[in-house]
Design an enzyme around this catalytic site. Sequence first.
Site, PDB file in Angstrom:
ATOM      1  CG  ASP A 188      43.492  43.873  43.145  1.00  0.00           C
ATOM      2  OD1 ASP A 188      42.771  43.850  44.167  1.00  0.00           O
ATOM      3  OD2 ASP A 188      44.379  43.034  42.940  1.00  0.00           O
ATOM      4  N   GLY A 189      43.467  46.498  44.928  1.00  0.00           N
ATOM      5  CA  GLY A 189      44.414  47.038  45.897  1.00  0.00           C
ATOM      6  C   GLY A 189      43.813  47.978  46.930  1.00  0.00           C
ATOM      7  CG  ASN A 190      39.848  49.553  46.477  1.00  0.00           C
ATOM      8  OD1 ASN A 190      40.638  50.136  45.745  1.00  0.00           O
ATOM      9  ND2 ASN A 190      38.561  49.399  46.175  1.00  0.00           N
ATOM     10  CG  ASN A 250      34.846  40.220  44.650  1.00  0.00           C
ATOM     11  OD1 ASN A 250      34.805  41.119  43.805  1.00  0.00           O
ATOM     12  ND2 ASN A 250      35.991  39.656  45.004  1.00  0.00           N
ATOM     13  NE  ARG A 254      36.860  40.658  48.158  1.00  0.00           N
ATOM     14  CZ  ARG A 254      37.737  41.624  47.940  1.00  0.00           C
ATOM     15  NH1 ARG A 254      37.682  42.733  48.627  1.00  0.00           N
ATOM     16  NH2 ARG A 254      38.673  41.485  47.029  1.00  0.00           N
ATOM     17  NE  ARG A 281      44.612  42.186  39.345  1.00  0.00           N
ATOM     18  CZ  ARG A 281      43.881  41.151  39.681  1.00  0.00           C
ATOM     19  NH1 ARG A 281      43.534  40.274  38.761  1.00  0.00           N
ATOM     20  NH2 ARG A 281      43.493  40.958  40.924  1.00  0.00           N
TER      21      ARG A 281
HETATM   22  C1  FPP Z   1      39.533  45.674  45.008  1.00  0.00           C
HETATM   23  O1  FPP Z   1      40.206  45.924  46.200  1.00  0.00           O
HETATM   24  C2  FPP Z   1      38.272  46.334  44.809  1.00  0.00           C
HETATM   25  C3  FPP Z   1      37.013  45.764  44.920  1.00  0.00           C
HETATM   26  C4  FPP Z   1      36.692  44.464  45.472  1.00  0.00           C
HETATM   27  C5  FPP Z   1      35.841  46.409  44.364  1.00  0.00           C
HETATM   28  C6  FPP Z   1      35.389  47.648  44.953  1.00  0.00           C
HETATM   29  C7  FPP Z   1      35.645  48.770  44.047  1.00  0.00           C
HETATM   30  C8  FPP Z   1      35.376  50.011  44.360  1.00  0.00           C
HETATM   31  C9  FPP Z   1      34.776  50.354  45.666  1.00  0.00           C
HETATM   32  C10 FPP Z   1      35.666  51.084  43.384  1.00  0.00           C
HETATM   33  C11 FPP Z   1      34.457  51.856  42.970  1.00  0.00           C
HETATM   34  C12 FPP Z   1      33.421  51.073  42.314  1.00  0.00           C
HETATM   35  C13 FPP Z   1      32.173  51.515  41.981  1.00  0.00           C
HETATM   36  C14 FPP Z   1      31.404  50.792  40.960  1.00  0.00           C
HETATM   37  C15 FPP Z   1      31.507  52.683  42.571  1.00  0.00           C
HETATM   38  P1  FPP Z   1      40.517  44.703  47.150  1.00  0.00           P
HETATM   39  O2  FPP Z   1      39.572  44.753  48.290  1.00  0.00           O
HETATM   40  O3  FPP Z   1      40.507  43.443  46.353  1.00  0.00           O
HETATM   41  O4  FPP Z   1      41.973  45.058  47.591  1.00  0.00           O
HETATM   42  P2  FPP Z   1      43.063  44.044  48.158  1.00  0.00           P
HETATM   43  O5  FPP Z   1      43.398  43.092  47.041  1.00  0.00           O
HETATM   44  O6  FPP Z   1      44.191  44.971  48.491  1.00  0.00           O
HETATM   45  O7  FPP Z   1      42.469  43.376  49.356  1.00  0.00           O
END
Ligand code: FPP
Length: 232
Positions: free
Chosen positions: A15-17, A63, A66, A177
Amino acid sequence: MKTGTLPLHVAIIMDGNGRWAKSQGLPREEGHRVGVETLKKVTRLCGELGIKYLTVYAFSTENWMRPRREVNFLMDLFQRTFEKEADELIKNRVRALFIGDRVGLSPSLQKIMARLEKDTSHCDGINLNIALNYGSKQEIVEAARAVCLEGKEDFSESDLEEFFYTSDSPPVDLLIRPGGEMRLSNFLLWQIAYAELYFTDVYWPDFAEYDLYKALEDFQSRQRRFGRVGGE
Ligand code: FPP
């Protein structure tokens, strides 16, 4: 790294991307791209440490809500990553398995997932379970339905577990997490029944070797009692 028992099965809610990208003044997509690099690093490290099972949450059944643009980007990123990384996974003896409802995914992605599972099926290093279109409550309901269809009304815990996506993996020992939230988000609810939980504010793209070691050392310092009295 201290000596001591390492977890057999680690699960991670990546989480947190999005917030990482925002903090850098970048589009959310860039956070996901860097998140893939973090997953590669963490998988390699876990494999080197001898951890046998790593289960990561890539996309939940929730998800889909989104923005369409982000969902499309993620699906495309998954597809490209699984194609691009196949050789590297085989080289590192990583066995990939997908958990979740794959019927809801595009046929081309399903095909690439099936190919990756087949091409890595002989790998005897770390087992990497990738949760894609996964929801734990759905998994439990589907398993209960399947057991009932077998005509077993008086079924046991292990009867149910046989129908889980994770039927070939042991229970989770440590759930990590990153990203600052303290919730489980419908991830492996049954499988984490006795897991140690580790939360950190570090965003997934920033999650480094140090953070993994910290989580593992924290795990090693805990006394796991599984419902019994400690110190015996
Ligand atoms: C959470 O960040 C991450 C995701 C929704 C999933 C995506 C994961 C990846 C791209 C990692 C690599 C995965 C694979 C299988 C190649 P968020 O968007 O929820 O972050 P936020 O809470 O800060 O908005």
